[in-house]
Design a protein around this motif. Structure first.
Motif, PDB file in Angstrom:
ATOM      1  N   GLU A 138       0.837  -1.214   0.000  1.00 51.80           N
ATOM      2  CA  GLU A 138       0.000   0.000   0.000  1.00 51.80           C
ATOM      3  C   GLU A 138       0.867   1.258   0.000  1.00 51.80           C
ATOM      4  O   GLU A 138       0.537   2.244  -0.666  1.00 51.80           O
ATOM      5  CB  GLU A 138      -0.911   0.029   1.234  1.00 51.80           C
ATOM      6  N   ARG A 139       1.989   1.222   0.733  1.00 51.81           N
ATOM      7  CA  ARG A 139       2.864   2.403   0.750  1.00 51.81           C
ATOM      8  C   ARG A 139       3.457   2.630  -0.637  1.00 51.81           C
ATOM      9  O   ARG A 139       3.603   3.752  -1.088  1.00 51.81           O
ATOM     10  CB  ARG A 139       3.971   2.243   1.807  1.00 51.81           C
ATOM     11  N   ARG A 140       3.751   1.504  -1.334  1.00 53.90           N
ATOM     12  CA  ARG A 140       4.274   1.655  -2.707  1.00 53.90           C
ATOM     13  C   ARG A 140       3.196   2.247  -3.613  1.00 53.90           C
ATOM     14  O   ARG A 140       3.480   3.077  -4.457  1.00 53.90           O
ATOM     15  CB  ARG A 140       4.712   0.293  -3.247  1.00 53.90           C
ATOM     16  N   GLU A 141       1.956   1.779  -3.393  1.00 51.07           N
ATOM     17  CA  GLU A 141       0.875   2.302  -4.232  1.00 51.07           C
ATOM     18  C   GLU A 141       0.707   3.804  -3.980  1.00 51.07           C
ATOM     19  O   GLU A 141       0.501   4.575  -4.921  1.00 51.07           O
ATOM     20  CB  GLU A 141      -0.434   1.547  -3.931  1.00 51.07           C
ATOM     21  N   LEU A 142       0.821   4.208  -2.699  1.00 48.79           N
ATOM     22  CA  LEU A 142       0.704   5.639  -2.383  1.00 48.79           C
ATOM     23  C   LEU A 142       1.788   6.436  -3.109  1.00 48.79           C
ATOM     24  O   LEU A 142       1.516   7.485  -3.693  1.00 48.79           O
ATOM     25  CB  LEU A 142       0.838   5.858  -0.867  1.00 48.79           C
ATOM     26  N   ASP A 143       3.011   5.906  -3.080  1.00 40.49           N
ATOM     27  CA  ASP A 143       4.119   6.578  -3.773  1.00 40.49           C
ATOM     28  C   ASP A 143       3.839   6.674  -5.266  1.00 40.49           C
ATOM     29  O   ASP A 143       4.077   7.696  -5.902  1.00 40.49           O
ATOM     30  CB  ASP A 143       5.431   5.780  -3.590  1.00 40.49           C
ATOM     31  N   TYR A 144       3.308   5.563  -5.795  1.00 39.93           N
ATOM     32  CA  TYR A 144       3.052   5.504  -7.232  1.00 39.93           C
ATOM     33  C   TYR A 144       1.947   6.499  -7.615  1.00 39.93           C
ATOM     34  O   TYR A 144       2.055   7.229  -8.597  1.00 39.93           O
ATOM     35  CB  TYR A 144       2.664   4.077  -7.622  1.00 39.93           C
ATOM     36  N   LEU A 145       0.879   6.532  -6.799  1.00 39.22           N
ATOM     37  CA  LEU A 145      -0.228   7.450  -7.090  1.00 39.22           C
ATOM     38  C   LEU A 145       0.261   8.891  -7.028  1.00 39.22           C
ATOM     39  O   LEU A 145      -0.106   9.730  -7.858  1.00 39.22           O
ATOM     40  CB  LEU A 145      -1.358   7.250  -6.073  1.00 39.22           C
ATOM     41  N   ARG A 146       1.129   9.168  -6.025  1.00 40.57           N
ATOM     42  CA  ARG A 146       1.675  10.524  -5.897  1.00 40.57           C
ATOM     43  C   ARG A 146       2.512  10.856  -7.136  1.00 40.57           C
ATOM     44  O   ARG A 146       2.417  11.937  -7.684  1.00 40.57           O
ATOM     45  CB  ARG A 146       2.541  10.584  -4.636  1.00 40.57           C
ATOM     46  N   PHE A 147       3.269   9.840  -7.593  1.00 40.53           N
ATOM     47  CA  PHE A 147       4.123  10.064  -8.767  1.00 40.53           C
ATOM     48  C   PHE A 147       3.275  10.329 -10.014  1.00 40.53           C
ATOM     49  O   PHE A 147       3.477  11.327 -10.703  1.00 40.53           O
ATOM     50  CB  PHE A 147       5.036   8.844  -8.989  1.00 40.53           C
ATOM     51  N   ILE A 148       2.275   9.449 -10.282  1.00 40.76           N
ATOM     52  CA  ILE A 148       1.535   9.667 -11.536  1.00 40.76           C
ATOM     53  C   ILE A 148       0.634  10.901 -11.434  1.00 40.76           C
ATOM     54  O   ILE A 148       0.334  11.523 -12.440  1.00 40.76           O
ATOM     55  CB  ILE A 148       0.721   8.434 -12.020  1.00 40.76           C
ATOM     56  N   GLY A 149       0.267  11.275 -10.246  1.00 41.49           N
ATOM     57  CA  GLY A 149      -0.580  12.465 -10.096  1.00 41.49           C
ATOM     58  C   GLY A 149       0.220  13.754 -10.244  1.00 41.49           C
ATOM     59  O   GLY A 149      -0.342  14.800 -10.561  1.00 41.49           O
ATOM     60  N   LYS A 190      -0.040  14.562 -19.380  1.00 45.46           N
ATOM     61  CA  LYS A 190      -0.922  14.544 -20.562  1.00 45.46           C
ATOM     62  C   LYS A 190      -2.121  13.637 -20.319  1.00 45.46           C
ATOM     63  O   LYS A 190      -3.262  14.025 -20.484  1.00 45.46           O
ATOM     64  CB  LYS A 190      -0.159  14.012 -21.798  1.00 45.46           C
ATOM     65  N   GLU A 191      -1.798  12.390 -19.888  1.00 46.70           N
ATOM     66  CA  GLU A 191      -2.869  11.410 -19.689  1.00 46.70           C
ATOM     67  C   GLU A 191      -3.807  11.846 -18.552  1.00 46.70           C
ATOM     68  O   GLU A 191      -5.021  11.705 -18.649  1.00 46.70           O
ATOM     69  CB  GLU A 191      -2.292  10.034 -19.363  1.00 46.70           C
ATOM     70  N   VAL A 192      -3.211  12.372 -17.498  1.00 49.41           N
ATOM     71  CA  VAL A 192      -4.036  12.787 -16.351  1.00 49.41           C
ATOM     72  C   VAL A 192      -5.040  13.839 -16.794  1.00 49.41           C
ATOM     73  O   VAL A 192      -6.222  13.800 -16.430  1.00 49.41           O
ATOM     74  CB  VAL A 192      -3.130  13.308 -15.195  1.00 49.41           C
ATOM     75  N   LYS A 193      -4.588  14.747 -17.661  1.00 48.38           N
ATOM     76  CA  LYS A 193      -5.500  15.812 -18.108  1.00 48.38           C
ATOM     77  C   LYS A 193      -6.520  15.284 -19.113  1.00 48.38           C
ATOM     78  O   LYS A 193      -7.718  15.504 -18.985  1.00 48.38           O
ATOM     79  CB  LYS A 193      -4.696  16.942 -18.753  1.00 48.38           C
ATOM     80  N   ILE A 194      -6.026  14.579 -20.142  1.00 48.34           N
ATOM     81  CA  ILE A 194      -6.917  14.129 -21.216  1.00 48.34           C
ATOM     82  C   ILE A 194      -7.996  13.196 -20.680  1.00 48.34           C
ATOM     83  O   ILE A 194      -9.164  13.296 -21.041  1.00 48.34           O
ATOM     84  CB  ILE A 194      -6.096  13.400 -22.315  1.00 48.34           C
ATOM     85  N   PHE A 195      -7.612  12.275 -19.799  1.00 51.95           N
ATOM     86  CA  PHE A 195      -8.599  11.296 -19.305  1.00 51.95           C
ATOM     87  C   PHE A 195      -9.261  11.754 -18.002  1.00 51.95           C
ATOM     88  O   PHE A 195      -9.996  10.986 -17.380  1.00 51.95           O
ATOM     89  CB  PHE A 195      -7.928   9.925 -19.106  1.00 51.95           C
ATOM     90  N   GLY A 196      -8.969  12.968 -17.562  1.00 49.39           N
ATOM     91  CA  GLY A 196      -9.593  13.503 -16.339  1.00 49.39           C
ATOM     92  C   GLY A 196      -9.339  12.610 -15.135  1.00 49.39           C
ATOM     93  O   GLY A 196     -10.272  12.245 -14.417  1.00 49.39           O
ATOM     94  N   LEU A 197      -8.072  12.234 -14.948  1.00 54.12           N
ATOM     95  CA  LEU A 197      -7.749  11.262 -13.886  1.00 54.12           C
ATOM     96  C   LEU A 197      -7.500  11.910 -12.522  1.00 54.12           C
ATOM     97  O   LEU A 197      -7.308  11.206 -11.532  1.00 54.12           O
ATOM     98  CB  LEU A 197      -6.496  10.459 -14.279  1.00 54.12           C
ATOM     99  N   ALA A 198      -7.474  13.259 -12.498  1.00 55.13           N
ATOM    100  CA  ALA A 198      -7.037  13.922 -11.259  1.00 55.13           C
ATOM    101  C   ALA A 198      -7.876  13.496 -10.053  1.00 55.13           C
ATOM    102  O   ALA A 198      -7.331  13.095  -9.017  1.00 55.13           O
ATOM    103  CB  ALA A 198      -7.089  15.428 -11.451  1.00 55.13           C
ATOM    104  N   ASP A 199      -9.215  13.527 -10.220  1.00 60.89           N
ATOM    105  CA  ASP A 199     -10.073  13.193  -9.067  1.00 60.89           C
ATOM    106  C   ASP A 199      -9.929  11.728  -8.696  1.00 60.89           C
ATOM    107  O   ASP A 199      -9.883  11.376  -7.517  1.00 60.89           O
ATOM    108  CB  ASP A 199     -11.548  13.475  -9.405  1.00 60.89           C
ATOM    109  N   PHE A 200      -9.870  10.883  -9.740  1.00 62.53           N
ATOM    110  CA  PHE A 200      -9.747   9.447  -9.484  1.00 62.53           C
ATOM    111  C   PHE A 200      -8.483   9.173  -8.656  1.00 62.53           C
ATOM    112  O   PHE A 200      -8.516   8.473  -7.641  1.00 62.53           O
ATOM    113  CB  PHE A 200      -9.686   8.696 -10.827  1.00 62.53           C
ATOM    114  N   LEU A 201      -7.364   9.769  -9.086  1.00 63.80           N
ATOM    115  CA  LEU A 201      -6.095   9.532  -8.387  1.00 63.80           C
ATOM    116  C   LEU A 201      -6.136  10.123  -6.977  1.00 63.80           C
ATOM    117  O   LEU A 201      -5.717   9.486  -6.005  1.00 63.80           O
ATOM    118  CB  LEU A 201      -4.930  10.151  -9.175  1.00 63.80           C
ATOM    119  N   ALA A 202      -6.673  11.348  -6.896  1.00 59.42           N
ATOM    120  CA  ALA A 202      -6.700  12.014  -5.580  1.00 59.42           C
ATOM    121  C   ALA A 202      -7.567  11.218  -4.610  1.00 59.42           C
ATOM    122  O   ALA A 202      -7.193  11.013  -3.447  1.00 59.42           O
ATOM    123  CB  ALA A 202      -7.222  13.435  -5.732  1.00 59.42           C
ATOM    124  N   ASN A 203      -8.737  10.723  -5.091  1.00 54.26           N
ATOM    125  CA  ASN A 203      -9.626   9.989  -4.181  1.00 54.26           C
ATOM    126  C   ASN A 203      -9.010   8.669  -3.750  1.00 54.26           C
ATOM    127  O   ASN A 203      -9.106   8.276  -2.584  1.00 54.26           O
ATOM    128  CB  ASN A 203     -10.987   9.718  -4.848  1.00 54.26           C
TER     129      ASN A 203
END
Ligand SMILES: Nc1ncnc2c1ncn2[C@@H]1O[C@H](COP(=O)(O)OP(=O)(O)OP(=O)(O)O)[C@@H](O)[C@H]1O
Ligand SMILES: [Mg+2]
Length: 296
Positions: free
Chosen positions: A50-61, A68-81
């Motif tokens: 889970e700590r790795r996933e948190l790091d990964y989510l922080r990285f991709i966010g 580019k992908e975060v903006k085009i696919f509107g991933l910001a809320d998904f990642l933040a939540n």
């Protein structure tokens, strides 16, 4: 100063009690601290994925590479939540330990304080009873206080080192891991030039800790100088086949031959020196290519 006969024995008795009280004053807090250090370590370790996933989510966010992908696919809320939910669970698990640690710390601290004042009462009682003098009272009280401080400092440092040692052990365990794919003791000279090429003999492969056969009973020869295009749908095993060729993995069953000899008979570094691969998921290494890097 002279004492009536038997007084030394009684002072010795007081001192033995003081040593016992001293141990009661410092040991419980130390044991409590060690126990909760172990608990924190276990929690941190069991939450590794889970700590790795948190790091990964922080990285991709937050990375420019994924922006580019975060903006085009509107991933910001998904990642933040997703980050919020996971972080919240982690905070709760830590909070649980922190509350227990604080509760037990206070209780064990009370024992320590009670022992401290108990020692004073004992010394004062002995003074009132005339067993020890006011001078000895001052001396014993001062020594007890200093000893308690010193012992507490010693145990607290010991507990800090013991806690760090728990994490350090992981590092040593990591260093102790031996590579499974190694060169043979007496490697066969690498063919120069390659005459027959690579032959796959009944090669089957599963990735470690998985059940699915990625390649099964593969038989073919890639002749020296031959150009071969592998075409297959996503996940068919094309990249895996190339990884086997470079001995990044070993076939689960079957073998790969180079000029009639098992790849495992050749020196690993020499084999890789003779293979050039650009993987589809290639890594860009962001360093300036100065001579000192290139020569290494
Ligand atoms: N490191 C790994 N651990 C477990 N399974 C893996 C690993 N790498 C690949 N796989 C699985 O092995 C199968 C073959 O993957 P591979 O990457 O070789 O396919 P591919 O033919 O190169 O696909 P693509 O056309 O997408 O590049 C897939 O099911 C993939 O999910
Ligand atoms: Mg591939």
């Amino acid at each position: 100063m002279s004492f009536p006969s038997g007084t030394w024995h009684r002072i010795d008795c007081v001192q033995s009690w003081l040593i016992l009280i001293l141990l009661i004053a410092v040991l419980p807090a130390f044991l409590g601290e060690s126990y909760f250090n172990q608990q924190s370590y276990s929690l941190t370790r069991s939450w590794t994925p889970e700590r790795r996933e948190l790091d990964y989510l922080r990285f991709i966010g937050a990375s420019d590479q994924t922006a580019k992908e975060v903006k085009i696919f509107g991933l910001a809320d998904f990642l933040a939540n997703r980050f919020k939910r996971l972080a919240h669970r982690y905070v709760l698990a830590n909070k649980h330990i922190a509350i227990r640690r604080a509760g037990w710390g206070a209780a064990l601290g009370l024992i320590s304080t009670a022992a401290y004042y108990g020692a004073y009462i004992l010394i004062i009682q002995q003074t009132i009873a005339g067993i020890i003098t006011i001078g000895t009272l001052t001396f014993l009280a001062g020594s007890f206080d200093r000893m308690r401080g010193l012992l507490q400092g010693l145990m607290s440092r010991f507990s800090t080192i013991a806690e760090a040692a728990l994490y350090l052990q992981d590092l040593f365990d990591f260093f102790a891991i031996q590579p499974e794919i190694v060169s043979p003791k007496n490697p066969r000279p690498f063919p120069n030039p390659i005459r027959e090429g690579f032959t796959f003999e009944q090669v089957s492969f599963k990735y470690p800790d998985t059940e699915k056969w990625v390649l099964q009973d593969l038989d073919f020869t890639l002749q020296a100088g031959e150009k071969l295009a592998l075409v297959g749908e996503n996940g068919a095993g094309k990249t895996t086949l190339v990884k086997l060729l470079a001995r990044l993995y070993e076939p689960t069953t079957g073998r790969i031959l180079l000029d009639g000899h098992d790849l495992r008979e050749y020196d690993l570094a020499t084999l890789r020196d003779h293979i050039g691969i650009i993987f589809q998921g290639f890594s860009k290494i962001c360093v300036t290519c100065r001579r000192k890097y290139c020569d290494r």
